[in-house]
Design a protein around this motif. Structure first.
Motif, PDB file in Angstrom:
ATOM      1  N   ARG A 267      34.370 -13.877  36.606  1.00 47.79           N
ATOM      2  CA  ARG A 267      33.353 -13.010  37.194  1.00 47.79           C
ATOM      3  C   ARG A 267      33.403 -13.221  38.699  1.00 47.79           C
ATOM      4  O   ARG A 267      33.542 -14.350  39.172  1.00 47.79           O
ATOM      5  N   VAL A 268      33.297 -12.135  39.450  1.00 45.30           N
ATOM      6  CA  VAL A 268      33.302 -12.191  40.907  1.00 45.30           C
ATOM      7  C   VAL A 268      32.014 -11.538  41.391  1.00 45.30           C
ATOM      8  O   VAL A 268      31.706 -10.413  40.991  1.00 45.30           O
ATOM      9  N   THR A 269      31.267 -12.278  42.242  1.00 48.48           N
ATOM     10  CA  THR A 269      29.975 -11.773  42.699  1.00 48.48           C
ATOM     11  C   THR A 269      29.834 -11.890  44.214  1.00 48.48           C
ATOM     12  O   THR A 269      30.524 -12.698  44.842  1.00 48.48           O
ATOM     13  N   ARG A 270      28.908 -11.103  44.742  1.00 49.06           N
ATOM     14  CA  ARG A 270      28.615 -11.156  46.177  1.00 49.06           C
ATOM     15  C   ARG A 270      28.075 -12.526  46.570  1.00 49.06           C
ATOM     16  O   ARG A 270      28.303 -12.991  47.673  1.00 49.06           O
ATOM     17  N   GLY A 271      27.372 -13.187  45.681  1.00 55.24           N
ATOM     18  CA  GLY A 271      26.778 -14.479  45.996  1.00 55.24           C
ATOM     19  C   GLY A 271      27.692 -15.666  45.829  1.00 55.24           C
ATOM     20  O   GLY A 271      27.511 -16.687  46.490  1.00 55.24           O
TER      21      GLY A 271
ATOM     22  N   GLU B 179      33.493 -16.944  40.615  1.00 55.40           N
ATOM     23  CA  GLU B 179      32.585 -17.979  40.131  1.00 55.40           C
ATOM     24  C   GLU B 179      33.341 -19.245  39.769  1.00 55.40           C
ATOM     25  O   GLU B 179      34.373 -19.200  39.117  1.00 55.40           O
TER      26      GLU B 179
ATOM     27  N   SER C  57      34.250  -2.157  38.349  1.00 59.14           N
ATOM     28  CA  SER C  57      33.074  -2.172  39.228  1.00 59.14           C
ATOM     29  C   SER C  57      33.232  -3.107  40.425  1.00 59.14           C
ATOM     30  O   SER C  57      32.452  -3.043  41.372  1.00 59.14           O
ATOM     31  N   LEU C  58      34.246  -3.975  40.401  1.00 65.75           N
ATOM     32  CA  LEU C  58      34.467  -4.927  41.485  1.00 65.75           C
ATOM     33  C   LEU C  58      35.137  -4.249  42.673  1.00 65.75           C
ATOM     34  O   LEU C  58      36.150  -3.573  42.516  1.00 65.75           O
TER      35      LEU C  58
ATOM     36  N   VAL D  18      33.233  -9.736  49.050  1.00 73.65           N
ATOM     37  CA  VAL D  18      32.856  -9.004  47.843  1.00 73.65           C
ATOM     38  C   VAL D  18      31.802  -7.968  48.217  1.00 73.65           C
ATOM     39  O   VAL D  18      30.744  -8.303  48.743  1.00 73.65           O
TER      40      VAL D  18
ATOM     41  N   SER E 163      30.958  -5.385  45.772  1.00 71.27           N
ATOM     42  CA  SER E 163      30.226  -5.151  44.521  1.00 71.27           C
ATOM     43  C   SER E 163      30.798  -6.053  43.435  1.00 71.27           C
ATOM     44  O   SER E 163      31.999  -6.286  43.384  1.00 71.27           O
ATOM     45  N   ASP E 164      29.924  -6.575  42.588  1.00 70.80           N
ATOM     46  CA  ASP E 164      30.282  -7.540  41.547  1.00 70.80           C
ATOM     47  C   ASP E 164      31.119  -6.907  40.447  1.00 70.80           C
ATOM     48  O   ASP E 164      31.053  -5.689  40.221  1.00 70.80           O
TER      49      ASP E 164
ATOM     50  N   GLU F 193      33.938  -7.994  36.751  1.00 72.88           N
ATOM     51  CA  GLU F 193      34.687  -8.909  35.889  1.00 72.88           C
ATOM     52  C   GLU F 193      36.173  -8.652  36.074  1.00 72.88           C
ATOM     53  O   GLU F 193      36.600  -7.500  36.178  1.00 72.88           O
TER      54      GLU F 193
END
Length: 164
Positions: free
Chosen positions: A32-36, A40, A100-101, A138, A140-141, A143
């Motif tokens: 998972r890749v997120t802005r925060g 991960e 979505s990423l 990043v 937008s988050d 998978e």
């Protein structure tokens, strides 16, 4: 007036993280890749211009061929390995999209002395033509799974005059 640049198909060939700065890279099949958090579990995923690092398989192969050796791409210590593109100065502002990423290319990843610790001469082999890859933020988050197909697309401000 020139036509807008077309999207380039790319494929995700690898995902890797490190739990702390000097730790060995761990290959993953999905993440998972997120802005925060970036990718991960990766130590360098804080928000900023170097949140996720991306390496071109084609450029990595060129560097290895120059050295006459076949090294695992994780020696570069990048988070993602993609095929179908070679990065350069025109890549800044482009976006890598996987579902979505969305990742925005912010700058070149400069090869450091740690590359020569992995294999003597690797730092110099990665220096030309952005072979060391790019840094991304990043937008937008999403998978990721190895084998996922995506696009490298022009960013909304690519080609626009930038004042510094």
């Amino acid at each position: 007036m020139s036509s807008p640049a077309a999207a380039t198909p790319i494929e995700l060939c690898g995902i890797a993280i490190r739990e702390r700065s000097a730790a060995p890279m761990q290959k993953l099949s999905a993440a998972r890749v997120t802005r925060g958090a970036g990718v991960e579990g990766d130590a360098r995923g804080r928000p900023g211009k170097r949140q996720v690092t991306v390496l071109s398989l084609e450029s990595w192969n060129t560097a290895c061929a120059e050295l006459g050796v076949n090294l695992c791409w994780t020696q570069r210590r990048a988070n993602l390995l993609v095929s179908g593109v070679e990065f350069g100065p025109d890549s800044v502002g482009q976006q890598l999209q996987f579902g979505s990423l969305t990742l925005e290319v912010t700058r070149e990843t400069d090869p450091c002395r740690r590359m020569d610790a992995a294999y003597q001469g690797l730092q110099a082999a990665l220096a030309p033509d952005w072979r060391g890859g790019v840094c991304c933020r990043v937008l937008s988050d999403g998978e990721l799974t190895v084998g996922l197909r995506g696009l490298l697309v022009p960013g909304p401000l690519q080609g626009a005059l930038q004042l510094t």
